[in-house]
Design an enzyme around this catalytic site. Structure first.
Site, PDB file in Angstrom:
ATOM      1  N   SER A  64       0.976  -1.323  -0.072  1.00  0.00           N
ATOM      2  CA  SER A  64      -0.011   0.083   0.154  1.00  0.00           C
ATOM      3  C   SER A  64       1.027   1.292   0.176  1.00  0.00           C
ATOM      4  O   SER A  64       1.855   1.174   0.693  1.00  0.00           O
ATOM      5  CB  SER A  64      -0.991   0.128   1.252  1.00  0.00           C
ATOM      6  N   ARG A  68       3.287  -6.344  11.427  1.00  0.00           N
ATOM      7  CA  ARG A  68       2.631  -5.314  12.117  1.00  0.00           C
ATOM      8  C   ARG A  68       3.224  -4.205  11.306  1.00  0.00           C
ATOM      9  O   ARG A  68       3.638  -3.021  12.039  1.00  0.00           O
ATOM     10  CB  ARG A  68       2.596  -5.168  13.442  1.00  0.00           C
ATOM     11  N   CYS A  69       3.651  -4.302   9.867  1.00  0.00           N
ATOM     12  CA  CYS A  69       4.213  -3.050   9.376  1.00  0.00           C
ATOM     13  C   CYS A  69       3.736  -1.633   9.514  1.00  0.00           C
ATOM     14  O   CYS A  69       4.501  -0.951   9.728  1.00  0.00           O
ATOM     15  CB  CYS A  69       4.597  -3.452   7.973  1.00  0.00           C
ATOM     16  N   VAL A 104      -8.772  -0.979   3.038  1.00  0.00           N
ATOM     17  CA  VAL A 104      -9.799  -0.364   4.459  1.00  0.00           C
ATOM     18  C   VAL A 104      -9.584  -1.525   5.478  1.00  0.00           C
ATOM     19  O   VAL A 104     -10.527  -1.488   6.348  1.00  0.00           O
ATOM     20  CB  VAL A 104     -10.848   0.132   4.038  1.00  0.00           C
ATOM     21  N   SER A 148      -6.240  -3.154   6.737  1.00  0.00           N
ATOM     22  CA  SER A 148      -5.003  -3.589   7.592  1.00  0.00           C
ATOM     23  C   SER A 148      -5.384  -3.388   8.970  1.00  0.00           C
ATOM     24  O   SER A 148      -5.762  -2.309   9.213  1.00  0.00           O
ATOM     25  CB  SER A 148      -3.986  -2.791   6.878  1.00  0.00           C
ATOM     26  N   ASN A 184      -3.323  -3.158  11.011  1.00  0.00           N
ATOM     27  CA  ASN A 184      -2.009  -2.316  11.449  1.00  0.00           C
ATOM     28  C   ASN A 184      -2.083  -0.705  11.564  1.00  0.00           C
ATOM     29  O   ASN A 184      -0.991  -0.250  12.000  1.00  0.00           O
ATOM     30  CB  ASN A 184      -0.535  -2.659  10.930  1.00  0.00           C
ATOM     31  N   SER A 216      -9.102 -11.832   1.057  1.00  0.00           N
ATOM     32  CA  SER A 216      -9.038 -10.961   2.115  1.00  0.00           C
ATOM     33  C   SER A 216      -7.618 -10.391   2.435  1.00  0.00           C
ATOM     34  O   SER A 216      -6.653 -10.965   2.034  1.00  0.00           O
ATOM     35  CB  SER A 216      -9.797 -11.419   3.137  1.00  0.00           C
ATOM     36  N   ASN A 217      -7.527  -9.441   3.568  1.00  0.00           N
ATOM     37  CA  ASN A 217      -6.450  -9.104   4.053  1.00  0.00           C
ATOM     38  C   ASN A 217      -6.122 -10.070   5.051  1.00  0.00           C
ATOM     39  O   ASN A 217      -6.561 -11.152   5.344  1.00  0.00           O
ATOM     40  CB  ASN A 217      -6.712  -7.560   4.577  1.00  0.00           C
ATOM     41  N   THR A 272       2.668 -14.780   1.119  1.00  0.00           N
ATOM     42  CA  THR A 272       3.367 -15.591   2.098  1.00  0.00           C
ATOM     43  C   THR A 272       4.037 -16.949   1.293  1.00  0.00           C
ATOM     44  O   THR A 272       5.170 -17.112   1.584  1.00  0.00           O
ATOM     45  CB  THR A 272       2.661 -15.926   3.259  1.00  0.00           C
TER      46      THR A 272
END
Length: 469
Positions: free
Chosen positions: A174, A200-201, A284, A286, A288, A356-357, A431
C-alpha cells in the site's frame, strides 16, 4: 531466439544488473514532515556531503554472491540449451537460495528479495502460459489468474522483474500520500513450520510522489514494449496486458497514520497514481493502522467509495476509460458486516473486491506457535479456510455480479482452484512466495491448469463459482 542471441541478452542483462546493484539502497524517508520539507532536506544533505551506507551483513553478501553465481551459471547454460529448458532449469535452481534466505532476518530477507527483483537477479519466464489459464476481465486479457498481492513491492521498485517471473498481475503498495516509516522493528515474524507470517508493518511507504516518479519512468518503458509487441500478428482484439504495457499492474492505496481525513488521502492517491494503474485498490482492512477497519462500516464505506469514484471519474481518460476501483476487505467480519459491504458494492457498482487481508485471529495450528501472541495480521496457510469462507459468502451475497480476487493462504495450484470454484475470478498470493521463491510460480500455474483440465473446464472463467452451479 537463437541460443547465441539468448546468451548475449543474458550477459548484457547481467552486466547492467551488476552496475545498477553496485550501491546498496538507503532507507525510505522517515516521516511525513520530511516530505513537506523535501527541498530543505535535500539542501542540508548536499551541504553535509554523501551519506556513508553501511555494508550489508555477511549473510547478505553470501546470499548476493550465490544469486550472482546462479546468474553466471545460467548464462553459461543458456549458450547450449533451448529457451524452454533454460527457463525450467533457472526457476528450479532458485530453490537452492531459499535456505539461505531463511537464515536472514525476515525484513532484511524481504529487502534483499525486492532488490534482487529490481536489478534483474531473478529468472524471467519465457514459456507461454497454458491457454486454459487465460481470461479477460475489465477489458484486459490476463495470461493467467495468479497475481502477487500488495505488500511485497510496497514502493513499486520491482514491477518489471516480478511480472517477468510469470505472475499474471502484480499489485504494488500500500502507498500512502506522505512518506512514513511504519511501526517499530521487529515487525515481521515467521511461523515457518505453519507456512505463516505475522506482520505489523503499518503501511511503511515512501509516499505517492516517489512511487509516481518510479511508475512514470516504468510507464514509458512498458509503453514502448507494448508498441513493439503490437506489431506482431494476434488473433485477439483485446490487448494482452495493461494499458501501460505488457502485464497487469494494480496500485493499492492506503492512508497515513497521522491523517484525520482518510477520504482525502485516498483521493490524493487516485489523483496521483491512477494514470499508471490498470486497477486501483482502496485498502480499508489492514489491522496495523488504528481505526482503518472502521471504514468497512456500511455508511463509512459508502461515503468513501462514492468520493473516490468521483475523484477518479473527474479525471480525463482515453478511450479505455478509468482504471477499475476495488476494495480490499478483512476476513474478520460478521455476517452483517459482509451483507453491508455487498450492498454497498452492488449499489455503487464497485468494480471488484479483494478477499481478504490478514487476520487478527490465530487460526489453528498457528495458535500454538510461540510467536502467536505477537500483535499484527497473520497471513499464510492457516488463513486459507477463513478467507475462503468469506469469499464464498461474498460471492453469494453479490450474486456473482462483481469480480472477486481470492487472497489468503494460497500455496498450491489446488488452493488457487478452490478459490476459483468458490467465486474468485483472480487469485493472489504473497506468503507462499516469500517462502517458496520464484520456483513456486510455474508450479502453481501448472497445477492449476491440471485441475481445470481434470474437471473438464476449458477456461478459468468457466470454473468461477463452480461450487454454486
Amino acid at each position: 531466439m537463437s541460443s547465441s542471441a539468448a546468451a548475449l541478452a543474458w550477459r548484457r542483462s547481467l552486466r547492467d544488473a551488476l552496475l545498477r546493484g553496485s550501491a546498496w539502497r538507503g532507507a525510505p524517508a522517515a516521516n511525513s514532515a520530511a516530505a513537506r520539507l523535501a527541498s530543505t532536506a535535500s539542501a542540508s544533505e548536499a551541504a553535509a556531503g554523501p551519506k556513508k551506507v553501511p555494508p550489508p551483513p555477511r549473510k547478505g553478501r553470501l546470499l548476493t554472491g550465490a544469486m550472482i553465481g546462479l546468474a553466471i551459471a545460467g548464462g553459461a547454460y543458456v549458450s547450449t540449451a533451448d529457451e524452454a529448458k533454460f527457463c525450467g532449469w533457472l526457476f528450479k535452481s532458485t530453490q537452492l537460495v531459499n535456505p539461505l534466505f531463511a537464515l536472514l532476518d525476515a525484513e532484511f530477507a524481504h529487502r534483499l528479495a525486492v532488490t534482487a527483483a529490481s536489478h534483474g537477479f531473478v529468472p524471467r519466464e519465457k514459456r507461454p502460459d497454458p491457454s486454459v489459464l487465460g481470461l479477460e476481465i475489465w477489458g484486459r486479457k490476463f495470461t493467467n489468474p495468479i497475481g502477487l498481492a500488495a505488500g511485497f513491492d510496497k514502493n513499486a521498485e520491482a514491477v518489471e522483474g516480478l511480472l517477468g517471473m510469470g505472475f499474471g498481475f502484480v499489485e504494488v503498495g500500500s502507498v500512502t500520500p506522505l512518506p512514513q516509516e511504519g511501526n517499530p522493528k521487529p515487525r515481521i515474524f515467521r511461523l515457518r513450520e505453519h507456512g505463516a507470517v505475522i506482520n505489523r508493518c503499518g503501511f511503511n511507504s515512501e509516499g505517492i510522489v516517489v512511487v509516481a516518479k518510479r511508475l512514470g519512468a516504468q510507464h514509458g518503458k512498458r509503453k514502448m514494449e507494448e508498441t513493439s509487441s503490437s506489431t506482431s500478428p494476434t488473433t485477439s482484439d483485446v490487448k494482452q496486458g495493461g494499458k501501460a504495457g505488457p502485464g497487469i499492474l494494480g496500485v493499492n492505496l492506503g492512508k497515513n497514520k497521522i491523517s484525520e481525513d482518510a477520504t482525502a488521502d485516498y483521493v490524493q492517491g487516485v489523483h496521483t497514481l491512477s494514470q499508471y494503474a490498470d486497477y486501483l485498490v482502496i485498502n480499508v482492512s489492514s489491522p496495523n493502522t488504528p481505526g482503518l477497519r472502521k471504514l468497512q462500516g456500511r455508511k463509512q464505506l459508502k461515503d468513501l467509495v462514492k468520493k473516490v469514484q468521483a475523484a477518479r471519474d473527474e479525471m480525463q481518460w482515453a478511450e479505455d476509460g478509468p482504471p477499475p476501483l476495488l476494495v480490499k476487505i478483512a476476513p474478520d467480519l460478521s455476517k452483517q458486516d459482509l451483507e453491508d459491504i455487498a450492498a454497498v458494492a452492488l449499489a455503487l457498482r464497485l468494480d471488484g473486491l479483494i478477499i481478504s487481508n490478514t487476520t487478527i485471529s490465530r487460526p489453528s495450528p498457528a495458535d500454538t506457535h510461540p510467536l502467536a501472541q505477537e500483535a499484527g495480521g497473520l497471513s499464510g496457510k492457516p488463513l486459507f479456510d477463513l478467507s475462503t469462507n468469506v469469499l464464498r459468502e461474498m460471492y453469494i451475497l453479490t450474486r456473482g455480479k462483481i469480480p472477486l480476487i481470492g487472497c489468503g493462504g494460497v500455496s498450491s495450484g489446488e488452493d488457487a482452484y478452490k478459490k476459483i470454484r468458490s467465486g474468485a475470478t483472480l487469485v493472489q498470493l504473497y506468503t507462499a512466495f516469500a517462502y517458496g521463491g520464484p520456483a513456486l510460480i510455474p508450479r502453481i500455474k501448472a497445477e492449476l491448469a491440471e485441475c481445470l483440465e481434470r474437471d473438464g473446464f476449458k477456461s478459468v472463467q468457466e470454473a468461477v463459482g463452480a461450487d454454486f452451479k
